[in-house]
Design an enzyme around this catalytic site. Structure first.
Site, PDB file in Angstrom:
ATOM      1  N   GLY A   1       0.797  -1.224   0.000  1.00 32.45           N
ATOM      2  CA  GLY A   1       0.000   0.000   0.000  1.00 32.45           C
ATOM      3  C   GLY A   1       0.826   1.269   0.000  1.00 32.45           C
TER       4      GLY A   1
ATOM      5  N   GLU B   1      15.443   7.805 -10.682  1.00 31.78           N
ATOM      6  CA  GLU B   1      16.300   7.775  -9.497  1.00 31.78           C
ATOM      7  C   GLU B   1      17.620   8.479  -9.766  1.00 31.78           C
ATOM      8  OE1 GLU B   1      16.620   3.688  -8.268  1.00 31.78           O
ATOM      9  OE2 GLU B   1      14.446   3.501  -8.141  1.00 31.78           O
TER      10      GLU B   1
END
Length: 97
Positions: free
Chosen positions: A4, A38
Site C-alpha cells: 500500500g 532515481e
C-alpha cells in the site's frame, strides 16, 4: 516498504536522505523509467555518486525518446546521464568476472 505504500514517495524520500548514490549501469538501464528517475533525483540533489558500469561503457549510455515520457523528463534524464558518464566510477565485465 509495506503493501500500500507509494513507491515513488518512498524512493524519493530515501534518495533525499542518503549521502551517497550508487548507480549500476547495465545495457538495459536506460530502458527503465524508474532507474532514470532515481538517477536524475540523485544528480539534482547533488549527492556524491559512484557509478558502476556493468557490461557497458559510459559512452554507450543513451536516453531514447519513445514518446512515452514527457519531454521535461527526457531532458532531466539526459542531463543526469551526461553527469554520470563523466563521473569516475568502476567497471565490471561479467564475462571476465
Amino acid at each position: 516498504m509495506k503493501p500500500g505504500d507509494k513507491l515513488f514517495d518512498n524512493i524519493n524520500s530515501a534518495i533525499r536522505k542518503c549521502k551517497v548514490g550508487v548507480t549500476v549501469f547495465s545495457p538495459r538501464y536506460c530502458e527503465s523509467y524508474f532507474c532514470l528517475h532515481e538517477l536524475a533525483l540523485i544528480m539534482e540533489s547533488k549527492k556524491k555518486v559512484i557509478p558502476i558500469f556493468c557490461d557497458i561503457k559510459p559512452s554507450q549510455l543513451r536516453v531514447v525518446n519513445d514518446g512515452k515520457c514527457p519531454m521535461e523528463d527526457i531532458r532531466r534524464f539526459r542531463w543526469a546521464l551526461e553527469e554520470a558518464k563523466y563521473t569516475v566510477g568502476l567497471t565490471f565485465d561479467s564475462l571476465k568476472g
